[in-house]
Every structure is written in structure tokens, then in C-alpha cells.
Design an enzyme around this catalytic site. Sequence first.
Site, mmCIF file in Angstrom:
data_model
loop_
_atom_site.group_PDB
_atom_site.id
_atom_site.type_symbol
_atom_site.label_atom_id
_atom_site.label_comp_id
_atom_site.label_asym_id
_atom_site.label_seq_id
_atom_site.Cartn_x
_atom_site.Cartn_y
_atom_site.Cartn_z
ATOM 1 N N ALA B 14 -9.475 -0.133 -1.914
ATOM 2 C CA ALA B 14 -10.426 -0.258 -0.809
ATOM 3 C C ALA B 14 -11.861 -0.080 -1.295
ATOM 4 O O ALA B 14 -12.760 -0.820 -0.901
ATOM 5 C CB ALA B 14 -10.113 0.768 0.285
ATOM 6 N N VAL B 32 -18.710 5.969 -6.610
ATOM 7 C CA VAL B 32 -18.651 7.343 -7.105
ATOM 8 C C VAL B 32 -17.198 7.801 -6.952
ATOM 9 O O VAL B 32 -16.658 7.803 -5.845
ATOM 10 C CB VAL B 32 -19.581 8.277 -6.306
ATOM 11 N N THR B 42 -3.978 3.275 -6.063
ATOM 12 C CA THR B 42 -3.593 1.910 -5.697
ATOM 13 C C THR B 42 -2.703 1.313 -6.790
ATOM 14 O O THR B 42 -1.799 0.524 -6.511
ATOM 15 C CB THR B 42 -4.856 1.039 -5.521
ATOM 16 N N GLY B 48 4.255 -5.199 -2.601
ATOM 17 C CA GLY B 48 3.586 -6.472 -2.426
ATOM 18 C C GLY B 48 2.515 -6.477 -1.348
ATOM 19 O O GLY B 48 2.148 -5.442 -0.794
ATOM 20 N N PHE B 113 10.372 -8.472 3.386
ATOM 21 C CA PHE B 113 10.142 -7.031 3.426
ATOM 22 C C PHE B 113 10.568 -6.534 4.808
ATOM 23 O O PHE B 113 10.641 -7.318 5.755
ATOM 24 C CB PHE B 113 8.655 -6.730 3.181
ATOM 25 N N GLN B 233 4.062 8.512 7.141
ATOM 26 C CA GLN B 233 5.210 7.700 6.751
ATOM 27 C C GLN B 233 5.979 8.347 5.609
ATOM 28 O O GLN B 233 5.389 8.741 4.597
ATOM 29 C CB GLN B 233 4.741 6.318 6.306
ATOM 30 N N HIS B 235 8.790 7.507 2.885
ATOM 31 C CA HIS B 235 9.420 6.340 2.273
ATOM 32 C C HIS B 235 10.863 6.689 1.963
ATOM 33 O O HIS B 235 11.132 7.733 1.380
ATOM 34 C CB HIS B 235 8.676 5.952 0.986
ATOM 35 N N LEU B 245 8.152 6.573 -6.540
ATOM 36 C CA LEU B 245 8.563 5.556 -5.577
ATOM 37 C C LEU B 245 9.459 4.484 -6.200
ATOM 38 O O LEU B 245 9.172 3.973 -7.270
ATOM 39 C CB LEU B 245 7.300 4.890 -5.024
ATOM 40 N N GLU B 248 10.315 -0.862 -1.949
ATOM 41 C CA GLU B 248 11.102 -1.516 -0.911
ATOM 42 C C GLU B 248 11.576 -2.889 -1.395
ATOM 43 O O GLU B 248 12.533 -3.446 -0.865
ATOM 44 C CB GLU B 248 10.225 -1.685 0.342
ATOM 45 N N ARG B 281 10.941 1.610 7.679
ATOM 46 C CA ARG B 281 11.058 2.760 6.793
ATOM 47 C C ARG B 281 11.462 4.037 7.522
ATOM 48 O O ARG B 281 12.203 4.856 6.986
ATOM 49 C CB ARG B 281 9.723 2.983 6.077
ATOM 50 N N HIS B 346 4.843 9.402 1.961
ATOM 51 C CA HIS B 346 4.380 8.198 1.272
ATOM 52 C C HIS B 346 3.002 7.730 1.710
ATOM 53 O O HIS B 346 2.184 7.363 0.892
ATOM 54 C CB HIS B 346 5.396 7.080 1.498
ATOM 55 N N GLU B 370 -6.573 3.827 2.999
ATOM 56 C CA GLU B 370 -5.650 4.814 3.575
ATOM 57 C C GLU B 370 -6.370 5.976 4.239
ATOM 58 O O GLU B 370 -5.853 6.583 5.167
ATOM 59 C CB GLU B 370 -4.679 5.331 2.509
ATOM 60 N N ARG B 381 3.748 2.077 9.436
ATOM 61 C CA ARG B 381 3.230 0.961 8.644
ATOM 62 C C ARG B 381 4.372 0.162 8.053
ATOM 63 O O ARG B 381 5.315 0.721 7.493
ATOM 64 C CB ARG B 381 2.360 1.478 7.499
#
Lengths: 294, 608
Positions: B14, B32, B42, B48, B113, B233, B235, B245, B248, B281, B346, B370, B381
Site C-alpha cells: 500500500a 518512511v 506484503t 493471489g 478462490f 480474520q 486463516h 501461512l 488458500e 475462511r 491472519h 491493512e 475478507r
Amino acid sequence: MSTQIEQQETETEQEEQEPDVESPGERRRAEKREREAERQAQRETEEATLDDEETVLLKVFRYDPEVEGKQEPRFDDFRVPFHKGMTVLDALIYARDEYDSSLTFRHSCRQAVCGSDALFVNGSQMLGCKTQLADLESPVRIEPLPHQEVVKDLVVDMEHFYDQMHAVEPYFDADETPEDELEEQRQSRENREKVKMSTRCIWCGACMSSCNIAAGDNEYLGPAAINKAYRFAMDEREGEDRKQERLRIIEQEHGVWRCQTQFSCTEVCPKDIPLTEHIQELKREAVKNNLKFW
Amino acid sequence: MYEHDVIVVGAGGAGLRAAIAADEEGADVALVTKLHPVRSHTGAAEGGINAALRDGDSWDLHAYDTMKGSDYLADAPAVDTFAKSAPEEVIQIEHWGMPFSREDDGRVSQRPFGGMSFPRTTYAGAETGHHLLHTMYEQAVKRGIEVYDEWYVTNLAVTDHEDPEDRECHGCVAYDIKSGELHGFRANNGVILATGGLGQAFDHTTNAVANTGDGCAMAYRAGAPMEDMEMIQFHPTTLPSTGVLISEGVRGEGGILYNGDEERFMFEYGYANNDGELASRDVVSRAELTEINEGRGIEEEYVDLDMRHLGEDRILDRLENILHLAEDFEGVDGLDEPMPVKPGQHYAMGGVECDENGETCISGLYAAGETACVSLHGANRLGGNALPELLVFGARAGWHAAGKDMKTAEIGTGPSAKSEDGAVEPPVEPGAIDASSEDVVADGAAVEPTAVIENAVENERERVETLLEEDGINHANVRADVQETMTQNVNVFREEESLNDALRDLREARKEYENVAVSDPSRTYNTDLIHTIETRNILDVAEAITLGALAREEFRGAHWRAEHQERKDDEWIKHTMLAWNDGTPELYYKPVNLEGDEEDYEPKERSY
């Protein structure tokens, strides 16, 4: 063994002393206190039984230019309790959180993708988070990456590494992209397969640190940066002109020709990137390219 | 003091996207970040990126799936903007060289998914996040965007008007980790918080150690409310030992879950007879834990995820990374045996309240990724929606902060968006400990930017000096207590009593935190200090999660309550808001906007 028996006795006493508890919440908190007491007892036990097989001895490099007593580099011993599946990073975190909160090292993802905990462990570059303690000889000697300036303890200055990465113009630069902003550039499966391994680099710096040539020649681009150049030079979506430009960068005096094919970079790469092969392939490309002009 | 037009805090997906967008608009932008950009979390995303790219698919189908997945707690303007912009953003990173997996014709591959009505998840093996992060960082390098790496932003410089909606953010304070110096950063146009997740509030999480909810906590204390924080969430497939992780994508490709009796429980026990392993999930997480709790788990802790039947070629082509993870972190060869998995924290669906342009109620303060809550994910999500979110809303925050002419936001923020007061009786007064000494809002009615920043720097200097000079306990104990109580009491299954227990434990942790000190006296790379400051942030977000969970007396999406086993649409289609109000947390609600571009979203029963 005697200490373990003592510990059990202590636990029994605690259970007896526990007052009648009312709510599950209070019971849980009481249990928590109990667990903490157990942990404390366990710590004492560990300290008392330094030769126990279930602990691992770490010899960790320490240095801090700011703090008196740490300005002279030295090794500190930490004896940490061992459990199956424990990694070098787990052991370091335990040592830091339980014994010495000033013990300094980089770490973040714990799953071998952020590349921040490359260390020199028992004489070899590896990622702390994906190295099982069980696979190492004891005592485990942990040092910062060689050939890089030490900032503090296990933290090295990565600036030079980043500079070399940036020197190869590490960004995709296609001649032309489809005009339609919803239309992708086609890439064959074969071509993607060709560059696939090279795109896995996590910038950990292990390869650069293991390279004898890089150690002696500060200007040598080094395996990671050359691999980055490979990633783009071999991508069919960048045009011929850009490829020529990329070959010019890696052909410079401190580029691919410095590599003496010692394979140490390939050996230490935690992502199994065939770095030496990629460097040799770029040498071949460069030769072929030069022959065209004769 | 450093000065830039736009300051982006955090350089994951992001942050990088926001910085590139601001740069495109001609702003002088700086990143920064407490890590180096390529170390951002990330990079750990595996599965995906969803976008409607193919014939037979369309943005409104993607929007519909997202709204349905959210259990109608997402705001339609966010969902529509997201689904419409995702294709363009995804193809753009493809144009930037992202090494996506490919079809025979050279186009990017897409796979199914959970919760998606079309196989619209594009991917790069099972390491999509790594490639996305590196591709974006490369583009930032190409544009010469300035990066302050290993600089930890500890505080925002915000004016102290009584109403948060009158406040203005002029910059932030950052700690140069290598030198130990604090510096002010002045942002002429705006500060964008892109600091990522808060998984470290829990002890079993897929999140990096750096994910301590910094942006969320800083914005909260500056006056921007936190929204829907209870929506965490879990997972369903994380490795039991570490929380690493397992994408999925494994289930997307056909991986099967088995319990200890070797039953395919998603069907056998009727958790999701339509979608099986590919149910949302939250559904799969609860199914696994129910199996374990009812004695059908393995070693009372986990279940098995089997992908052997997919065949070596397909696994190597699409899920190779999973083999490495299972081998390195669990000692299991996924080609030969099933992988142990259990649910783990997650993703935070909630976060800093902002509108679809990324702006919070404080002028000049933005959030994206996030750490933000637009809100797009509502109560749940869908897999593959986080990466396009950070592209779409990262870009929008960057553009807006750089001054691009954009449509006025439809989503309201701040106290004026309030619909009603929240009713909750916590067993202890939340947030009250140590409120005054760390009030981040500038005091002295300073409205002149430089003075606001200098004041903020001075406050931080005091805080750091105190931490370094005084004796006290190690923050690690406090952090461990928070993580433990959160995992025990505010997990997949929630009940009133345990939520109250958690609040009491958090209050105790707050008290303990008053006695923390940093024992490492060094000014050089003092991670002890950094982690101590982070722990304060963890406390604030943990409390918000727990308070929100206690207040929401219904069962929606990821939020399951023992006493309330139904989705109560009449009462609860509203966002839970928590505002700091100078140390006295205020709980209130804001209506959910279900008015879509094409038509309104009509809440439907969730059918499994």
C-alpha cells in the site's frame, strides 16, 4: 535429575495452596500465575543444569560502538532450552527475551521471505528463521554476515548491498506496453520458467557475503545484483535495445567477468537460486553479443 | 526537520503504491519505514490478486461476491470503487513486469478462490506477494522516490482542536533506528499511514513480528476512530508450530482437509456441503476448531491438508513455495504426506476509519492497506482481495494527498458520521491508564505546522528518554501477556465471559506497561526500544478488538459469539467505531452504506 523432581514438588505444593476459585476467569488467571511460576522454576532448573542435553549453547557475537564494555567485539554464551523444530531465530529470540534484551538482530516475517535475518552460523551464511538447530553442531556460533560493516551485534550495514542492487537498474523497462490499459503483455510459459528462479531473490545478502571476489573488490556488482540483471535481461518482454543496455552494465570491469565460478553464492542462497549459473549465462550472452560486432 | 509534500509511513504494497501515485501527480514524496521496503510483510502474501479480467466475468460480479463475503458490513462505495479499479491496477503491475504465472497463450493465469463466483484470482506461483512487493519497489527505484528505511515513525504531528474533524495533520516524528536520533517530518500535503497489520496482538499469527498495529494506534490516539476492529480474520491453514501461512491456493487447486479419523469433514459433518474446502475462511476455521474440540483433531491441535493427489507437476508449477514452507518449518514433505494445519490470526478487516479517497476525519491524514478500514472487507475478507485493495486504495490515497482532482467521497468519517452511541459495559474502564502523559495530540493550541511538529518531536524525545533512563520491567512480558489473553479469549470462538476476562487482562497489562523500561542504553539500533514502543500500540489495538467484540452481540462473518448465534440484520448492519477522545475511549456506531452504483445490495441469508 534431582532438580526436576524438586520442580514437581514445588508444583504440587502450589496446587495445594491454591484457594477455591469461583469463576472460570479467575481460575484461568490463577492457572496463568501457576504457569508463570512453572516457567520461572523451569528457568532456574535450566540455569542449574547447563550440561543437560535438552539445551543448546549459543555463542553469539556482540559489539556495540556506543556502550562501554561492548566496544570490544566478543562472544556471549547463551544456553537456551531446545525443542523439536526450534530454529536459530527462535533461539536468538529466546535469548533476547529471557536473558538480555539488548541482544540485537534483524528479523520480521519468520518464514524466509523478508530476508532480514541472514546470519553467519557455524561458518556459513544462512537465514536464521529457516535453519533448524537440530541440523547444527553444538555449540552454535552465530556471527553477523562477514565482509559487511557491523552496526551492532548481528546487525550489519546493508547500504553497500542495496547500492549494488540499484546499480543494475533493477526495474522492468519494456520497449512498449499495450496501448489498452486492460491488455496484458504476453509472456510465454517457457520464458517465465526461464526467469522464475531469478525472481525469487529476497535481498538477504547471504550470497554477497559468501563471495571471495566481492570481499576483495568493493566495486564488484556481486551475485545478487547480477542475478537481478539476469532477471530482466532474460525477460522476453523487454526489447533488444534494453537488453544491450543491460549487457553493457554487467560487462563493465567490475561486472560478470570478475566471477571466478566458485559457487559459494549458489551454495548459501536460501532460495536455491542458481546464481553462479546465471552469472555464467550472462557471460555467454555478453560474448555472443560482442562477437556480433566482429 | 525533513520536509516533503507527501509522507508515506510504511513501504509495503500500500505504501509503495501510494508513493508511486503521489509521484505520478508530481508531488515530492518520501517513504518512511521501520523496515527496508523489500522486508515488508506484503512479501509474505501467497495466494493471489482478484480482478475481473476475462470474458464471462465483470466488476459487478466481483463487487457482489465481495459484498456477500463481507456479510453486508462493507460499504458499497468502497466495494464498487474497488472492483471497478482492480483490473486496471492488476494489468498495470503486469505492465511493470510482475512475473505472473502464465497460460499457454501468454496471458496471466487465474484460479478459483473461496467465495468467488468466477476463477478471478491471478497469481505468481504461491508467492504472489513477494513478486508484487519487489515489482513495486523496483518502480519506486525507477522513479527515484526517496526512502528513509529503518526509520520508525512513533507519532503523528496533529493540531489539538477539540473536534477531531477540525484537526490537521502536519507531519510525523520518526526515530532513525541506526543513529537513535528523533527527527520531525513535515508533510505539506499529507501523511499516508500504510503500516500494515496488527497480528502481533495474538500469539499464533501469520503476521510478521513487525506487524504491531502502529498506524492504527497512532491515528487512534490522534483522534481518527478505529472501525470494526472486532473483525479479525483467522486463516484456516497455518502451520501449527509457527503460524506460517499455507496459501488458500492449495484448496483452490483442490487440496482436501481431513480430520484425525481421516474423514473429509467439510462434507462429512456438513460444514459447507456446497463449497467444501473452498468455503469462506471463517467457515473453514470454525469447522477445523470444532473438529479439534470434539476430539477428531490430530494430537488435539490440528487437522491435515492433503495435496498429494494434485500430482507433482501441478504442485511444482503452482504451489512450489508451499512445499518449501512445509519442509522448512514443519519437516513435512507435501508430495509425500499431508500437511498439519490449524487456524491462525491472519488479517484485520477493521482499521483506521477512512473514506474511499483514503482520507480520515483529520485533514491531511490518510490510511491505506491493512491498517485502513474503508470499509471493503466488512466482516470477512475474501482470499485474494487484500492485494488489489492495497493497489486500488493505496493509489487513491496517493493521488488525493498529492492534490489530484477526485470525486468527493461518499463515505462519511469522524464524529459527524455517528449514528448512535454504543452500549457496552466492560468490566474495567478501558484505556484510562497512562492517558494523559501520552496524549499525542499537540498541546498548546499550536496550529502553525512547524510548531506542531516541534512539539510532537519534543514529546517523543521525552518519552524515549524516560524509557531509556528509568529502570523497569521488560516489555516482552507485557507483550506475551497480551498475546496470550487475546489468543485464549478473543479468538475464532468468542463468549462474553472470556471477552471480559480479556479486558481485565489487558487492563492489567496496561498497568504493567506503566513500569516498562528499556535496559539497552544504546542509541545504536536499539530494538529493545522499538519493541517497547510497539507494545504500547499492541495494547491499544488489542483493547479495541476486544471491546468491539464484546459490543457486537451477533454472529456475522468472522465474528462468532457463543450467546448470539444469528446474524441480526435489523440491529447490526452498522460499523463499530472506537474513538480515543483524549484517553477515554468512546464507542459509537456508523451506518453501513449498501447503496451500490448499479443497484443496492440486498442482504441475503448466508448459505453454505
